[in-house]
Design a protein around this motif. Sequence first.
Motif, mmCIF file in Angstrom:
data_model
loop_
_atom_site.group_PDB
_atom_site.id
_atom_site.type_symbol
_atom_site.label_atom_id
_atom_site.label_comp_id
_atom_site.label_asym_id
_atom_site.label_seq_id
_atom_site.Cartn_x
_atom_site.Cartn_y
_atom_site.Cartn_z
ATOM 1 N N LYS A 73 111.723 13.434 -11.144
ATOM 2 C CA LYS A 73 111.947 14.454 -10.127
ATOM 3 C C LYS A 73 112.907 13.916 -9.071
ATOM 4 C CE LYS A 73 107.528 16.856 -10.178
ATOM 5 N NZ LYS A 73 106.344 17.170 -9.375
ATOM 6 N N PRO A 74 113.553 14.808 -8.366
ATOM 7 C CA PRO A 74 114.413 14.353 -7.268
ATOM 8 C C PRO A 74 113.595 13.566 -6.248
ATOM 9 C CG PRO A 74 114.814 16.659 -7.743
ATOM 10 C CD PRO A 74 113.623 16.245 -8.550
ATOM 11 N N GLY A 75 114.158 12.452 -5.794
ATOM 12 C CA GLY A 75 113.471 11.622 -4.808
ATOM 13 C C GLY A 75 112.591 10.549 -5.419
ATOM 14 N N GLU A 76 112.343 10.597 -6.705
ATOM 15 C CA GLU A 76 111.534 9.577 -7.366
ATOM 16 C C GLU A 76 112.421 8.420 -7.803
ATOM 17 O OE1 GLU A 76 107.860 12.021 -9.395
ATOM 18 O OE2 GLU A 76 109.612 11.574 -10.626
ATOM 19 N N THR A 77 111.792 7.276 -7.999
ATOM 20 C CA THR A 77 112.500 6.099 -8.492
ATOM 21 C C THR A 77 111.957 5.752 -9.857
ATOM 22 O OG1 THR A 77 112.713 5.303 -6.236
ATOM 23 C CG2 THR A 77 113.106 3.717 -7.984
ATOM 24 N N PHE A 78 112.860 5.511 -10.798
ATOM 25 C CA PHE A 78 112.475 5.201 -12.170
ATOM 26 C C PHE A 78 112.463 3.693 -12.358
ATOM 27 C CE2 PHE A 78 113.817 4.241 -16.553
ATOM 28 C CZ PHE A 78 112.768 4.809 -17.231
ATOM 29 N N TYR A 79 111.384 3.162 -12.934
ATOM 30 C CA TYR A 79 111.286 1.743 -13.246
ATOM 31 C C TYR A 79 111.026 1.601 -14.734
ATOM 32 C CZ TYR A 79 110.741 1.034 -8.243
ATOM 33 O OH TYR A 79 110.935 1.019 -6.909
ATOM 34 N N ARG A 80 111.729 0.703 -15.346
ATOM 35 C CA ARG A 80 111.516 0.433 -16.767
ATOM 36 C C ARG A 80 110.837 -0.929 -16.888
ATOM 37 N NH1 ARG A 80 116.237 1.034 -20.970
ATOM 38 N NH2 ARG A 80 115.726 3.160 -20.423
ATOM 39 N N GLY A 89 107.988 -17.041 -25.789
ATOM 40 C CA GLY A 89 107.007 -16.276 -25.014
ATOM 41 C C GLY A 89 107.367 -16.172 -23.549
ATOM 42 N N ALA A 90 108.515 -16.762 -23.145
ATOM 43 C CA ALA A 90 108.927 -16.699 -21.750
ATOM 44 C C ALA A 90 109.372 -15.281 -21.409
ATOM 45 C CB ALA A 90 110.076 -17.676 -21.513
ATOM 46 N N PRO A 91 109.087 -14.842 -20.195
ATOM 47 C CA PRO A 91 109.507 -13.489 -19.828
ATOM 48 C C PRO A 91 111.027 -13.420 -19.716
ATOM 49 C CG PRO A 91 108.471 -14.578 -17.962
ATOM 50 C CD PRO A 91 108.347 -15.498 -19.136
ATOM 51 N N PRO A 92 111.603 -12.270 -19.997
ATOM 52 C CA PRO A 92 113.053 -12.135 -19.897
ATOM 53 C C PRO A 92 113.499 -12.175 -18.443
ATOM 54 C CG PRO A 92 112.061 -10.036 -20.377
ATOM 55 C CD PRO A 92 110.965 -11.065 -20.433
ATOM 56 N N THR A 93 114.715 -12.540 -18.206
ATOM 57 C CA THR A 93 115.245 -12.618 -16.847
ATOM 58 C C THR A 93 116.161 -11.438 -16.580
ATOM 59 O OG1 THR A 93 117.040 -13.983 -17.651
ATOM 60 C CG2 THR A 93 115.102 -15.136 -16.786
ATOM 61 N N VAL A 94 115.691 -10.254 -16.886
ATOM 62 C CA VAL A 94 116.468 -9.037 -16.693
ATOM 63 C C VAL A 94 115.872 -8.282 -15.523
ATOM 64 C CG1 VAL A 94 117.192 -6.864 -17.728
ATOM 65 C CG2 VAL A 94 116.966 -8.908 -19.149
ATOM 66 N N SER A 95 116.710 -7.927 -14.569
ATOM 67 C CA SER A 95 116.224 -7.091 -13.476
ATOM 68 C C SER A 95 116.855 -5.714 -13.627
ATOM 69 C CB SER A 95 116.587 -7.700 -12.124
ATOM 70 O OG SER A 95 117.989 -7.737 -11.994
ATOM 71 N N VAL A 96 116.071 -4.711 -13.427
ATOM 72 C CA VAL A 96 116.540 -3.339 -13.588
ATOM 73 C C VAL A 96 116.535 -2.683 -12.220
ATOM 74 C CG1 VAL A 96 116.095 -1.129 -14.681
ATOM 75 C CG2 VAL A 96 115.554 -3.257 -15.891
ATOM 76 N N PRO A 97 117.707 -2.296 -11.726
ATOM 77 C CA PRO A 97 117.742 -1.637 -10.414
ATOM 78 C C PRO A 97 117.167 -0.237 -10.522
ATOM 79 C CG PRO A 97 119.921 -1.647 -11.380
ATOM 80 C CD PRO A 97 119.022 -2.440 -12.297
ATOM 81 N N PRO A 98 116.634 0.282 -9.428
ATOM 82 C CA PRO A 98 116.119 1.648 -9.466
ATOM 83 C C PRO A 98 117.254 2.635 -9.681
ATOM 84 C CG PRO A 98 116.021 0.772 -7.231
ATOM 85 C CD PRO A 98 116.470 -0.346 -8.121
ATOM 86 N N VAL A 99 116.956 3.698 -10.373
ATOM 87 C CA VAL A 99 117.933 4.749 -10.653
ATOM 88 C C VAL A 99 117.681 5.883 -9.690
ATOM 89 C CG1 VAL A 99 118.745 6.389 -12.366
ATOM 90 C CG2 VAL A 99 118.014 4.104 -13.070
ATOM 91 N N GLU A 100 118.697 6.209 -8.929
ATOM 92 C CA GLU A 100 118.574 7.313 -7.977
ATOM 93 C C GLU A 100 118.925 8.609 -8.693
ATOM 94 O OE1 GLU A 100 117.444 7.254 -4.851
ATOM 95 O OE2 GLU A 100 117.019 5.121 -5.175
ATOM 96 N N PRO A 101 118.179 9.639 -8.480
ATOM 97 C CA PRO A 101 118.495 10.912 -9.136
ATOM 98 C C PRO A 101 119.775 11.516 -8.541
ATOM 99 C CG PRO A 101 116.680 11.197 -7.623
ATOM 100 C CD PRO A 101 116.986 9.721 -7.664
ATOM 101 N N GLU A 102 120.449 12.272 -9.364
ATOM 102 C CA GLU A 102 121.641 12.962 -8.906
ATOM 103 C C GLU A 102 121.236 14.137 -8.044
ATOM 104 O OE1 GLU A 102 124.294 14.056 -12.020
ATOM 105 O OE2 GLU A 102 124.019 12.142 -13.064
ATOM 106 N N PRO A 103 121.989 14.386 -6.977
ATOM 107 C CA PRO A 103 121.630 15.549 -6.130
ATOM 108 C C PRO A 103 121.828 16.838 -6.915
ATOM 109 C CG PRO A 103 123.626 14.448 -5.321
ATOM 110 C CD PRO A 103 123.126 13.657 -6.482
ATOM 111 N N ARG A 104 120.922 17.757 -6.680
ATOM 112 C CA ARG A 104 120.986 19.061 -7.354
ATOM 113 C C ARG A 104 121.615 20.078 -6.416
ATOM 114 N NH1 ARG A 104 115.777 19.934 -11.148
ATOM 115 N NH2 ARG A 104 115.882 17.916 -12.167
ATOM 116 N N PRO A 105 122.382 20.982 -6.978
ATOM 117 C CA PRO A 105 123.015 22.021 -6.116
ATOM 118 C C PRO A 105 122.024 23.016 -5.602
ATOM 119 C CG PRO A 105 123.711 22.298 -8.422
ATOM 120 C CD PRO A 105 122.799 21.109 -8.335
#
Length: 105
Positions: A73-80, A89-105
């Motif tokens: 939804k607009p205003g929510e932040t998506f985390y993967r 077995g070591a955790p991956p060193t990948v950081s995922v930035p939050p994805v901002e939703p596109e503004p809706r008209p």
Amino acid sequence: MLLLAFAGLQAKLWWGDGGMREARQLEVRVEDQRRENARLQQRNDALSAEVEDLKSGEAAVEDRARSELGMIKPGETFYRVVEPTAPDGAPPTVSVPPVEPEPRP
């Protein structure tokens, strides 16, 4: 002679076509089919309830959109969440930035 006729009829009853053995096999097959029918009826009932929920409610459609299509939804932040895939077995060193939703008209 009567004893032989009786023995012949008994043999047909127990081992012949349509005899007791075949009748028992049919009873087992009928019971298996009843169990399968009950299982399939439960599945059909669950699917029917899901279809009704999707037709009448917005919450079910939203849940499907979130889980299957990854929509937010607009205003929510998506985390993967990424599971570790390294062989040691070591955790991956990948950081995922939050994805901002596109503004809706």
